[in-house]
Design a protein around this motif. Structure first.
Motif, PDB file in Angstrom:
ATOM      1  N   PRO A 195       0.804  -1.229   0.000  1.00  0.00           N
ATOM      2  CA  PRO A 195       0.000   0.000   0.000  1.00  0.00           C
ATOM      3  C   PRO A 195       0.833   1.274   0.000  1.00  0.00           C
ATOM      4  O   PRO A 195       0.318   2.339  -0.294  1.00  0.00           O
ATOM      5  CB  PRO A 195      -0.816  -0.102   1.289  1.00  0.00           C
ATOM      6  CG  PRO A 195      -0.842  -1.537   1.622  1.00  0.00           C
ATOM      7  CD  PRO A 195       0.466  -2.095   1.125  1.00  0.00           C
ATOM      8  N   GLU A 196       2.139   1.172   0.315  1.00  0.00           N
ATOM      9  CA  GLU A 196       3.003   2.352   0.309  1.00  0.00           C
ATOM     10  C   GLU A 196       3.432   2.764  -1.101  1.00  0.00           C
ATOM     11  O   GLU A 196       3.884   3.882  -1.307  1.00  0.00           O
ATOM     12  CB  GLU A 196       4.250   2.112   1.163  1.00  0.00           C
ATOM     13  CG  GLU A 196       4.018   2.282   2.648  1.00  0.00           C
ATOM     14  CD  GLU A 196       3.347   1.060   3.256  1.00  0.00           C
ATOM     15  OE1 GLU A 196       3.768  -0.060   2.936  1.00  0.00           O
ATOM     16  OE2 GLU A 196       2.420   1.225   4.049  1.00  0.00           O
ATOM     17  N   THR A 197       3.300   1.859  -2.058  1.00  0.00           N
ATOM     18  CA  THR A 197       3.695   2.193  -3.425  1.00  0.00           C
ATOM     19  C   THR A 197       2.603   3.037  -4.079  1.00  0.00           C
ATOM     20  O   THR A 197       1.427   2.932  -3.713  1.00  0.00           O
ATOM     21  CB  THR A 197       3.921   0.926  -4.266  1.00  0.00           C
ATOM     22  OG1 THR A 197       2.684   0.205  -4.367  1.00  0.00           O
ATOM     23  CG2 THR A 197       5.000   0.040  -3.666  1.00  0.00           C
ATOM     24  N   PRO A 198       2.953   3.860  -5.055  1.00  0.00           N
ATOM     25  CA  PRO A 198       1.929   4.652  -5.735  1.00  0.00           C
ATOM     26  C   PRO A 198       0.830   3.784  -6.371  1.00  0.00           C
ATOM     27  O   PRO A 198      -0.352   4.107  -6.257  1.00  0.00           O
ATOM     28  CB  PRO A 198       2.716   5.410  -6.807  1.00  0.00           C
ATOM     29  CG  PRO A 198       4.109   5.493  -6.271  1.00  0.00           C
ATOM     30  CD  PRO A 198       4.310   4.216  -5.509  1.00  0.00           C
ATOM     31  N   LEU A 199       1.220   2.690  -6.997  1.00  0.00           N
ATOM     32  CA  LEU A 199       0.214   1.820  -7.613  1.00  0.00           C
ATOM     33  C   LEU A 199      -0.630   1.131  -6.549  1.00  0.00           C
ATOM     34  O   LEU A 199      -1.850   1.005  -6.702  1.00  0.00           O
ATOM     35  CB  LEU A 199       0.873   0.787  -8.534  1.00  0.00           C
ATOM     36  CG  LEU A 199      -0.096  -0.108  -9.311  1.00  0.00           C
ATOM     37  CD1 LEU A 199      -1.061   0.720 -10.162  1.00  0.00           C
ATOM     38  CD2 LEU A 199       0.667  -1.103 -10.166  1.00  0.00           C
TER      39      LEU A 199
END
Length: 158
Positions: free
Chosen positions: A125-129
């Motif tokens: 969930p920390e990634t942009p996607l």
């Protein structure tokens, strides 16, 4: 796609990585211990540099071990009406004619898992996607600006 089998593959990869990292840490720590007690010249910082490397490797090792525990403890849902942690999301991007699969995990991004000729990339969930996909339903269209402006269509949630 069998999530349990994919998690087993991922944990095997992580355990091998942890084992390699443990060997690197032990080697760097030993180099720090074996460094001369006092500097041979005013430019000799071998002992200090070896200690810094060992410290960095120890931190990375603790993080990997923590991530492994998190992955092993998490309970993965069979399926859901919307994308959430534990979902495998099949998408179609405007910049590619092929479907892409992403396994949203609580931690660990960028690992590629292969099953039946399909590549599934792990994201968190920390990634942009990951942020963009969380909460979306099959059929939803998302506009994203990373790594460039494109449109993503959520095709299926597994």
């Amino acid at each position: 796609m069998d999530k349990i089998h994919l998690i087993e593959k991922l944990t095997t990869m992580l355990k091998a990585s942890i084992e390699g990292q443990q060997k690197s840490f032990e080697s760097a720590r030993q180099a720090s211990v074996d460094a001369p007690g006092r500097m041979q010249s005013r430019y000799d910082t071998t002992g200090i540099e070896s200690a810094w490397v060992a410290d960095g490797l120890a931190r990375a090792l603790r993080e990997k071990e923590s991530n492994l525990k998190c992955i092993e403890a998490f309970r993965y849902p069979e399926s859901a009406a919307y994308a959430k942690i534990g979902s495998i999301v099949k998408i179609l991007s405007s910049d590619s004619p092929d479907y892409e699969y992403f396994f949203i995990l609580p931690v660990l991004s960028g690992y590629e898992l292969h099953e039946n000729g399909t590549t599934i990339t792990t994201i968190s969930p920390e990634t942009p996607l990951g942020r963009a996909l969380i909460g979306k339903k099959a059929g939803e269209i998302i506009e994203v600006n990373f790594p460039m402006r494109r449109t993503i269509t959520v095709k299926e949630l597994i």
